[in-house]
Motif scaffolding. Sequence first.
Motif, PDB file in Angstrom:
ATOM      1  N   CYS A  66      53.239  35.204  41.085  1.00  0.00           N
ATOM      2  CA  CYS A  66      52.877  36.691  41.105  1.00  0.00           C
ATOM      3  C   CYS A  66      53.367  37.408  42.406  1.00  0.00           C
ATOM      4  O   CYS A  66      53.314  36.649  43.628  1.00  0.00           O
ATOM      5  N   THR A  67      53.632  38.680  42.388  1.00  0.00           N
ATOM      6  CA  THR A  67      54.015  39.480  43.483  1.00  0.00           C
ATOM      7  C   THR A  67      52.416  39.730  44.162  1.00  0.00           C
ATOM      8  O   THR A  67      51.324  39.295  43.417  1.00  0.00           O
ATOM      9  N   ILE A  68      52.206  40.173  45.209  1.00  0.00           N
ATOM     10  CA  ILE A  68      50.993  40.510  45.882  1.00  0.00           C
ATOM     11  C   ILE A  68      50.109  41.340  44.986  1.00  0.00           C
ATOM     12  O   ILE A  68      48.593  41.111  44.872  1.00  0.00           O
ATOM     13  N   GLU A  69      50.739  42.480  44.764  1.00  0.00           N
ATOM     14  CA  GLU A  69      49.900  43.257  43.731  1.00  0.00           C
ATOM     15  C   GLU A  69      49.422  42.943  42.402  1.00  0.00           C
ATOM     16  O   GLU A  69      48.399  43.127  42.151  1.00  0.00           O
ATOM     17  N   LYS A  70      50.372  42.059  41.843  1.00  0.00           N
ATOM     18  CA  LYS A  70      49.996  41.767  40.443  1.00  0.00           C
ATOM     19  C   LYS A  70      48.846  40.546  40.758  1.00  0.00           C
ATOM     20  O   LYS A  70      47.932  40.329  39.887  1.00  0.00           O
ATOM     21  N   ALA A  71      48.732  39.573  41.656  1.00  0.00           N
ATOM     22  CA  ALA A  71      47.753  38.733  42.169  1.00  0.00           C
ATOM     23  C   ALA A  71      46.518  39.452  42.169  1.00  0.00           C
ATOM     24  O   ALA A  71      45.537  38.758  41.859  1.00  0.00           O
ATOM     25  N   ASN A  72      46.480  40.502  43.101  1.00  0.00           N
ATOM     26  CA  ASN A  72      45.254  41.252  43.116  1.00  0.00           C
ATOM     27  C   ASN A  72      44.611  41.814  41.860  1.00  0.00           C
ATOM     28  O   ASN A  72      43.424  41.427  41.491  1.00  0.00           O
ATOM     29  N   SER A  73      45.492  42.239  40.998  1.00  0.00           N
ATOM     30  CA  SER A  73      45.111  42.727  39.671  1.00  0.00           C
ATOM     31  C   SER A  73      44.552  41.377  38.895  1.00  0.00           C
ATOM     32  O   SER A  73      43.369  41.505  38.243  1.00  0.00           O
ATOM     33  N   LEU A  74      45.192  40.393  39.059  1.00  0.00           N
ATOM     34  CA  LEU A  74      44.767  39.258  38.237  1.00  0.00           C
ATOM     35  C   LEU A  74      43.553  38.579  38.576  1.00  0.00           C
ATOM     36  O   LEU A  74      42.623  38.190  37.791  1.00  0.00           O
ATOM     37  N   VAL A  75      43.400  38.474  39.955  1.00  0.00           N
ATOM     38  CA  VAL A  75      42.087  38.007  40.563  1.00  0.00           C
ATOM     39  C   VAL A  75      41.184  38.996  40.209  1.00  0.00           C
ATOM     40  O   VAL A  75      39.928  38.465  39.731  1.00  0.00           O
ATOM     41  N   ASN A  76      41.148  40.230  40.390  1.00  0.00           N
ATOM     42  CA  ASN A  76      40.283  41.349  39.843  1.00  0.00           C
ATOM     43  C   ASN A  76      39.562  41.055  38.446  1.00  0.00           C
ATOM     44  O   ASN A  76      38.665  41.064  38.145  1.00  0.00           O
ATOM     45  N   LEU A  77      40.777  40.949  37.541  1.00  0.00           N
ATOM     46  CA  LEU A  77      40.355  40.716  36.086  1.00  0.00           C
ATOM     47  C   LEU A  77      39.504  39.449  36.037  1.00  0.00           C
ATOM     48  O   LEU A  77      38.594  39.611  35.199  1.00  0.00           O
ATOM     49  N   LEU A  78      39.977  38.415  36.555  1.00  0.00           N
ATOM     50  CA  LEU A  78      39.089  37.186  36.491  1.00  0.00           C
ATOM     51  C   LEU A  78      37.793  37.190  36.974  1.00  0.00           C
ATOM     52  O   LEU A  78      36.859  36.847  36.377  1.00  0.00           O
ATOM     53  N   ILE A  79      37.488  38.203  38.016  1.00  0.00           N
ATOM     54  CA  ILE A  79      36.303  38.322  38.671  1.00  0.00           C
ATOM     55  C   ILE A  79      35.470  39.205  37.642  1.00  0.00           C
ATOM     56  O   ILE A  79      34.332  38.802  37.424  1.00  0.00           O
TER      57      ILE A  79
END
Length: 101
Positions: A66-79
Motif C-alpha cells: 500500500c501507499t501510506i494513505e491506503k495503509a492508513n485507510s486499511l488499518v482504520n477499517l481493520l480497527i
Amino acid sequence: IVSEILMLRRVASLKKRAIFVLPYVSIVVEKMRYLQAICQRAQLNVKGFYGGSLDGIKEKFDIAVCTIEKANSLVNLLIEEGALADTVCTLVVDELHLVGD
C-alpha cells in the motif's frame, strides 16, 4: 530484502496477514508485482492498494502492498471491524526516508 523474508516467514507460519507500506504508487506497483511473482507458488494472495488501483481495501489478501494513505485507510477499517490484532501479524514501512520529500 530482509524485511520481505521476515514478512513472508511470518505470514506463512502464523497464517495471518501482512501490510507492506511504501511512499509512492510507482514503488507500490513494482513491489506488488515482485511479491506476486514470488508468492504465486505459495498461493499467497498479494494485493496492491493505492490511488487508482482496481482492488478495494475490503478485498481478501494475505499481503497488502500500500501507499501510506491506503495503509492508513486499511488499518482504520481493520480497527473499526475489531480485526487488526487478530488478522495482521506484520507491518513493514519501507523507504521511510522518502516520506518527507
